[in-house]
Scaffold this motif. Structure first.
Motif, PDB file in Angstrom:
ATOM      1  N   UNK A  43       1.028  -1.232  -0.109  1.00 16.33           N
ATOM      2  CA  UNK A  43       0.960  -0.029   0.538  1.00 16.33           C
ATOM      3  C   UNK A  43       0.872   1.151  -0.237  1.00 16.33           C
ATOM      4  N   UNK A  44       1.864   0.878   0.677  1.00 13.96           N
ATOM      5  CA  UNK A  44       2.985   2.288   0.661  1.00 13.96           C
ATOM      6  C   UNK A  44       3.436   2.941  -0.533  1.00 13.96           C
ATOM      7  N   UNK A  45       3.836   1.744  -1.368  1.00 15.75           N
ATOM      8  CA  UNK A  45       4.598   1.656  -2.960  1.00 15.75           C
ATOM      9  C   UNK A  45       3.128   2.235  -3.736  1.00 15.75           C
ATOM     10  N   UNK A  46       1.909   1.444  -3.456  1.00 18.34           N
ATOM     11  CA  UNK A  46       0.750   2.066  -3.953  1.00 18.34           C
ATOM     12  C   UNK A  46       0.746   3.376  -3.221  1.00 18.34           C
ATOM     13  N   UNK A  47       0.970   4.748  -3.275  1.00 11.29           N
ATOM     14  CA  UNK A  47       1.077   5.694  -2.587  1.00 11.29           C
ATOM     15  C   UNK A  47       1.534   6.455  -3.266  1.00 11.29           C
ATOM     16  N   UNK A  48       2.890   5.568  -2.706  1.00 10.52           N
ATOM     17  CA  UNK A  48       4.264   6.306  -3.907  1.00 10.52           C
ATOM     18  C   UNK A  48       4.238   6.987  -5.140  1.00 10.52           C
ATOM     19  N   UNK A  49       3.260   5.582  -5.797  1.00 10.68           N
ATOM     20  CA  UNK A  49       3.040   5.929  -6.896  1.00 10.68           C
ATOM     21  C   UNK A  49       1.679   7.249  -8.158  1.00 10.68           C
ATOM     22  N   UNK A  50       0.774   7.103  -6.880  1.00 15.68           N
ATOM     23  CA  UNK A  50       0.176   7.768  -6.792  1.00 15.68           C
ATOM     24  C   UNK A  50       0.076   9.074  -5.877  1.00 15.68           C
ATOM     25  N   UNK A  51       1.891   9.635  -6.187  1.00 16.80           N
ATOM     26  CA  UNK A  51       1.558  10.766  -6.119  1.00 16.80           C
ATOM     27  C   UNK A  51       2.129  11.268  -7.131  1.00 16.80           C
ATOM     28  N   UNK A  52       2.231  10.823  -8.677  1.00 17.31           N
ATOM     29  CA  UNK A  52       2.458  11.532  -9.966  1.00 17.31           C
ATOM     30  C   UNK A  52       1.284  12.739  -9.896  1.00 17.31           C
TER      31      UNK A  52
END
Length: 223
Positions: free
Chosen positions: A154-163
């Motif tokens: 989920x942390x990785x998904x949030x990182x990608x969502x920062x786009x």
């Protein structure tokens, strides 16, 4: 019409790309760290906290999990100023990431807590521990060990969502890609290069979280 690829153009914008990586990393570290703290607190409130707190926490989780991240971001950056509260773009981005990860992380951590054998709660209580002490010393670490892979994902998904934070002028990686293609007219090279960088960041973040999990939870089988 033949298109001639020229990835060398990215070298001209290397400082901007490096700055984008730095901002994306900062957003992930701060947003991810605070989001995990919020998730743990909300999970405790939903499983063992006071009854009056459970319903509003549940409402927060449902609202965030059932609305798009970009809408949450726009609400904080464009909506709140109508109430007199104006946040700088970077602060709005971090807050949106914290709130988003906190909601998703709450349910992940709650699943780990609810999988804890009831005997562990009773053992802690028999030692004279208070409810919060049982949660902190007896329940939390084993629960986090169980759900660490899911929370890491989920942390990785949030990182990608920062786009999407580029939409409010946060100068992260996607902002850099848009700037490069608007100046060089090399959209393929700009977005392909940034895609590779995002992939590398995601893989490095997964590795860092896996190593961190082994340090935090020695002896656990973390995948």
């Amino acid at each position: 019409m033949n298109y001639h690829f020229d990835f060398g153009v990215l070298l001209n914008y290397a400082p901007m790309l490096a700055h984008g990586v730095l901002i994306t990393t900062e957003l992930t570290v701060i947003g991810g760290g605070l989001g995990c703290v919020l998730a743990v607190l909300c999970a405790w409130a939903r499983t063992g906290g006071p009854a009056w707190l459970r319903r509003p926490i549940g409402a927060y989780v449902e609202v965030i999990r059932n609305t798009p991240f970009i809408i949450q971001l726009f609400f904080l950056f464009f909506g709140l100023p109508s109430t007199g509260l104006k946040l700088p773009a970077i602060q709005a981005a971090v807050l949106a990431m914290v709130i988003n990860l906190g909601a998703y992380g709450t349910e992940i951590v709650r699943a780990g807590i609810e999988a804890t054998p009831r005997g562990q709660f009773e053992a802690g209580a028999s030692l004279g521990m208070s409810g919060p002490e049982v949660f902190r010393h007896v329940v939390l670490l084993p629960a986090l060990a169980r759900i660490w892979p899911a929370l890491s994902a989920q942390i990785v998904i949030v990182m990608l969502g920062s786009a999407v934070c580029s939409q409010i002028d946060v100068q992260e990686l996607t902002y850099a890609a848009g700037f490069i293609q608007s100046r060089s007219f090399r959209a393929f090279e700009a977005y392909f290069g940034v895609t590779v960088i995002y992939l590398a960041l995601a893989l490095l973040l997964r590795l860092a979280l896996r190593v961190g999990g082994r340090y935090l939870f020695p002896g656990q089988n973390l995948r």
